[in-house]
Write an enzyme that holds these catalytic residues in place. Structure first.
Site, PDB file in Angstrom:
ATOM      1  N   SER A 151       0.968  -1.275  -0.415  1.00 17.60           N
ATOM      2  CA  SER A 151       0.091   0.051   0.306  1.00 17.60           C
ATOM      3  C   SER A 151       1.070   1.006  -0.018  1.00 17.60           C
ATOM      4  O   SER A 151       1.515   1.260   0.739  1.00 17.60           O
ATOM      5  CB  SER A 151      -0.852  -0.008   1.839  1.00 17.60           C
ATOM      6  OG  SER A 151      -1.557   1.354   1.421  1.00 17.60           O
ATOM      7  N   ASP A 180     -14.160  -1.706   2.340  1.00 15.10           N
ATOM      8  CA  ASP A 180     -13.094  -2.116   3.561  1.00 15.10           C
ATOM      9  C   ASP A 180     -14.393  -1.539   5.109  1.00 15.10           C
ATOM     10  O   ASP A 180     -14.392  -2.595   5.934  1.00 15.10           O
ATOM     11  CB  ASP A 180     -11.925  -1.116   3.396  1.00 15.10           C
ATOM     12  CG  ASP A 180     -11.334  -1.183   4.466  1.00 15.10           C
ATOM     13  OD1 ASP A 180     -10.999  -1.618   5.796  1.00 15.10           O
ATOM     14  OD2 ASP A 180     -10.078  -0.453   4.372  1.00 15.10           O
ATOM     15  N   GLY A 209      -4.616  -4.509   6.027  1.00 16.74           N
ATOM     16  CA  GLY A 209      -3.443  -3.695   7.201  1.00 16.74           C
ATOM     17  C   GLY A 209      -3.846  -3.058   7.516  1.00 16.74           C
ATOM     18  O   GLY A 209      -4.650  -1.915   6.889  1.00 16.74           O
ATOM     19  N   LYS A 252     -10.586  -6.927   7.249  1.00 18.46           N
ATOM     20  CA  LYS A 252      -9.388  -6.866   8.784  1.00 18.46           C
ATOM     21  C   LYS A 252      -9.756  -7.682   9.640  1.00 18.46           C
ATOM     22  O   LYS A 252     -10.849  -6.974   9.974  1.00 18.46           O
ATOM     23  CB  LYS A 252      -9.464  -5.283   8.953  1.00 18.46           C
ATOM     24  CG  LYS A 252      -8.169  -4.803   7.746  1.00 18.46           C
ATOM     25  CD  LYS A 252      -8.590  -3.176   7.846  1.00 18.46           C
ATOM     26  CE  LYS A 252      -7.214  -2.384   6.791  1.00 18.46           C
ATOM     27  NZ  LYS A 252      -7.888  -0.901   7.067  1.00 18.46           N
ATOM     28  N   ASP A 290      -7.049   3.110  -3.180  1.00 19.77           N
ATOM     29  CA  ASP A 290      -7.986   2.651  -1.958  1.00 19.77           C
ATOM     30  C   ASP A 290      -8.329   4.212  -1.746  1.00 19.77           C
ATOM     31  O   ASP A 290      -7.539   5.515  -1.743  1.00 19.77           O
ATOM     32  CB  ASP A 290      -7.021   2.464  -0.471  1.00 19.77           C
ATOM     33  CG  ASP A 290      -8.133   2.527   0.582  1.00 19.77           C
ATOM     34  OD1 ASP A 290      -8.983   3.101   0.391  1.00 19.77           O
ATOM     35  OD2 ASP A 290      -7.266   1.928   1.551  1.00 19.77           O
ATOM     36  N   LYS A 309      -3.531   5.434  -2.308  1.00 20.16           N
ATOM     37  CA  LYS A 309      -4.293   6.238  -1.848  1.00 20.16           C
ATOM     38  C   LYS A 309      -4.743   6.943  -2.731  1.00 20.16           C
ATOM     39  O   LYS A 309      -3.529   7.523  -3.242  1.00 20.16           O
ATOM     40  CB  LYS A 309      -3.612   6.658  -0.107  1.00 20.16           C
ATOM     41  CG  LYS A 309      -3.042   5.466   0.147  1.00 20.16           C
ATOM     42  CD  LYS A 309      -4.617   4.817   1.082  1.00 20.16           C
ATOM     43  CE  LYS A 309      -4.257   3.568   2.252  1.00 20.16           C
ATOM     44  NZ  LYS A 309      -5.126   3.112   3.014  1.00 20.16           N
ATOM     45  N   GLU A 352     -11.084   0.490  -3.824  1.00 20.16           N
ATOM     46  CA  GLU A 352     -11.772  -0.116  -2.258  1.00 20.16           C
ATOM     47  C   GLU A 352     -12.136   1.212  -1.436  1.00 20.16           C
ATOM     48  O   GLU A 352     -11.690   2.612  -1.858  1.00 20.16           O
ATOM     49  CB  GLU A 352     -10.220   0.516  -1.536  1.00 20.16           C
ATOM     50  CG  GLU A 352     -10.457  -0.427  -0.331  1.00 20.16           C
ATOM     51  CD  GLU A 352      -8.914  -1.234   0.393  1.00 20.16           C
ATOM     52  OE1 GLU A 352      -7.804  -1.550  -0.298  1.00 20.16           O
ATOM     53  OE2 GLU A 352      -8.880  -1.200   1.901  1.00 20.16           O
ATOM     54  N   LYS A 393      -1.325  -1.187  -4.625  1.00 16.74           N
ATOM     55  CA  LYS A 393      -2.395   0.189  -4.041  1.00 16.74           C
ATOM     56  C   LYS A 393      -2.068   1.203  -3.783  1.00 16.74           C
ATOM     57  O   LYS A 393      -1.160   1.671  -3.359  1.00 16.74           O
ATOM     58  CB  LYS A 393      -2.932  -0.970  -2.961  1.00 16.74           C
ATOM     59  CG  LYS A 393      -4.122   0.093  -2.252  1.00 16.74           C
ATOM     60  CD  LYS A 393      -4.414  -0.546  -0.872  1.00 16.74           C
ATOM     61  CE  LYS A 393      -4.869   0.139   0.230  1.00 16.74           C
ATOM     62  NZ  LYS A 393      -5.889  -0.637   1.639  1.00 16.74           N
TER      63      LYS A 393
HETATM   64  O1  OSB Z   1      -7.461   1.343   4.708  1.00 18.94           O
HETATM   65  O2  OSB Z   1      -6.268  -0.712   4.129  1.00 18.94           O
HETATM   66  C1  OSB Z   1      -6.630   0.798   5.137  1.00 18.94           C
HETATM   67  C2  OSB Z   1      -3.042   1.132   7.329  1.00 18.94           C
HETATM   68  C3  OSB Z   1      -4.243   2.271   8.067  1.00 18.94           C
HETATM   69  C4  OSB Z   1      -5.678   2.137   8.092  1.00 18.94           C
HETATM   70  C5  OSB Z   1      -6.765   2.594   6.999  1.00 18.94           C
HETATM   71  C6  OSB Z   1      -5.466   1.290   5.999  1.00 18.94           C
HETATM   72  C7  OSB Z   1      -4.195   1.196   5.498  1.00 18.94           C
HETATM   73  C8  OSB Z   1      -3.248   0.854   5.224  1.00 18.94           C
HETATM   74  C9  OSB Z   1      -2.383   0.020   5.134  1.00 18.94           C
HETATM   75  O3  OSB Z   1      -4.077   0.606   3.361  1.00 18.94           O
HETATM   76  C10 OSB Z   1      -1.826  -1.521   4.670  1.00 18.94           C
HETATM   77  C11 OSB Z   1      -1.270  -2.524   5.535  1.00 18.94           C
HETATM   78  O4  OSB Z   1      -1.454  -2.370   6.375  1.00 18.94           O
HETATM   79  O5  OSB Z   1       0.107  -2.316   4.687  1.00 18.94           O
HETATM   80 MG    MG Z   2      -8.335   0.653   3.085  1.00 18.38          MG
END
Ligand code: OSB
Ligand code: MG
Length: 383
Positions: free
Chosen positions: A146, A249, A301, A273, A199, A174, A224, A172
């Site tokens: 990510s 999510d 994660g 998660k 995401d 953001k 996402e 992925k």
């Molecule tokens: O939206 O998936 C998410 C990390 C913290 C809070 C929300 C998210 C995330 C990640 C990180 O996308 C994924 C990772 O742990 O590598």
């Molecule tokens: Mg997410």
């Protein structure tokens, strides 16, 4: 199966420096914070779990402060002295407390780790007794990485290059309004064949449907959580307007939420998660549902420490997890982590389930002490 009796439980708020913070549409923190939960059985078996909460209630409603409060005052008393035949009994014992999924998940994870160790099994193998017939751990988890919102497109391309070279086969990114189509176009132009997804962490509204439709041009694996963190209805209105599958999510906090989302067509893929849905028992219910209905599933994660990540790797190694999970190698998050051994990325974009019992990693006491001190130094007023 060997039952366990809970003798004592300790909660440790910690802060751990990130090697590289993750900027999302809701913010960025310099440290990974969470509450680690240590469960000790009357036979001296120790299990660890992670309540992967944050400083601010930005992703979900919980924080380190709320997790400590709810664990110490309401959840721990329900388990102390109790004999548990298997950890799927834990949610029932915690039923008197509503919500607080991350706190519950951390405690339940520690019980799962202790139970697997008491049964002299790896957690990944211990799951088999609770899975659909014939399902058992593949011994490794297929993973992706990510990538946060960067200051420029060039900086994003540089990070994507680095991650692709390291061997991550699914990227992925953001996104948020104003940081979406351009970034997807730039990454897709340089990496025409890499599995790519976006995401939004709830940064859009239904009024942005036109803008989100433009993303269909980039052959994305999924988008996402584009809309409200609590929404299912509007996602069901958006999905038919997009070719790209929506993956939920934030919105899915239980198996019931997923049933509703599938029924109304709000998503085609699930990011599971375990922390968000209240623990591994609810995660197993969701796993069964996804297998029965053929829903593509992957494990998300929360930038977990080795404790939370190891449990996620164990779960992501199950065969019903059909898409790459958001669990990267240790060096992407921390140097060092609080646990040993570290997770390394294999050439086939997988992380191996460690050989050790339970979650397969051990907390290093000096590193835990340092992480506790760092928490006390930076966040005393946040308790
Ligand atoms: O939206 O998936 C998410 C990390 C913290 C809070 C929300 C998210 C995330 C990640 C990180 O996308 C994924 C990772 O742990 O590598
Ligand atoms: Mg997410």
């Amino acid at each position: 199966m060997t039952a366990i009796t809970i003798d004592s439980i300790s909660c440790y708020p910690i802060a751990l420096p990130f090697t590289e913070p993750l900027r999302t549409s809701f913010g960025e923190e310099p440290f990974k914070v969470c509450v680690l939960v240590e469960v000790r059985t009357t036979n001296g078996v120790v299990g660890w779990g992670e309540a992967s909460v944050e400083i601010r209630p930005g992703y979900g409603p919980e924080t380190v402060g709320t997790a400590l409060h709810v664990l110490e005052n309401f959840l721990l008393p329900e388990l102390l002295g109790v004999t548990i035949a298997d950890p799927t009994q834990v949610p029932e014992l915690l039923r008197g407390t509503r919500g607080h999924h991350h706190a519950k998940a951390g405690l339940e994870a520690a019980v799962w780790d202790a139970a697997a160790r008491a049964n002299e099994m790896r957690l990944a193998d211990y799951f088999a007794a609770f899975l659909p017939q014939g399902h058992r751990s593949r011994g490794c988890a297929v993973v992706g990485v990510s990538i946060g919102i960067q200051p420029t497109i060039e900086a994003t391309l540089a990070i994507v290059r680095k991650r692709v070279q390291q061997g991550y086969k699914r990227i992925k990114l953001k996104i948020k309004p104003g940081w979406d189509a351009q970034i997807a176009a730039a990454v897709r132009a340089e990496f025409p064949h890499t599995q790519l997804m976006l995401d939004a962490n709830s940064a859009y509204t239904l009024a942005d449907a036109g803008r989100l439709q433009q993303l269909d041009a980039y052959d994305l694996l999924m988008i996402e959580q584009p809309l409200g963190y609590d929404d299912i209805f509007e996602h069901s209105r958006l999905q038919p307007q997009l070719k790209t599958p929506i993956c939920l999510d934030e919105s899915i906090k239980s198996a019931g939420d997923l049933l509703l989302a599938l029924h109304v067509g709000a998503c085609r893929i699930l990011n599971l998660k375990p922390a968000r849905v209240g623990g591994l028992t609810e995660s197993l219910a969701i796993y069964h549902l996804c297998v029965e209905q053929g829903v593509p599933l992957w494990i998300g994660g929360m930038l977990e420490t080795g404790v939370g990540r190891a449990a996620n790797v164990a779960f992501a190694s199950l065969p019903g997890v059909t898409l790459p999970s958001d669990i990267s190698a240790t060096d992407r998050y921390f140097d060092p982590d609080i646990t040993e051994p570290p997770f390394f990325l294999n050439e086939d974009s997988t992380l191996r389930v460690p050989e050790g019992l339970g979650i397969g990693v051990e907390v290093i006491p000096e590193r835990l002490a340092r992480a506790r001190a760092l928490w006390e130094e930076y966040y005393p007023y946040k308790r």
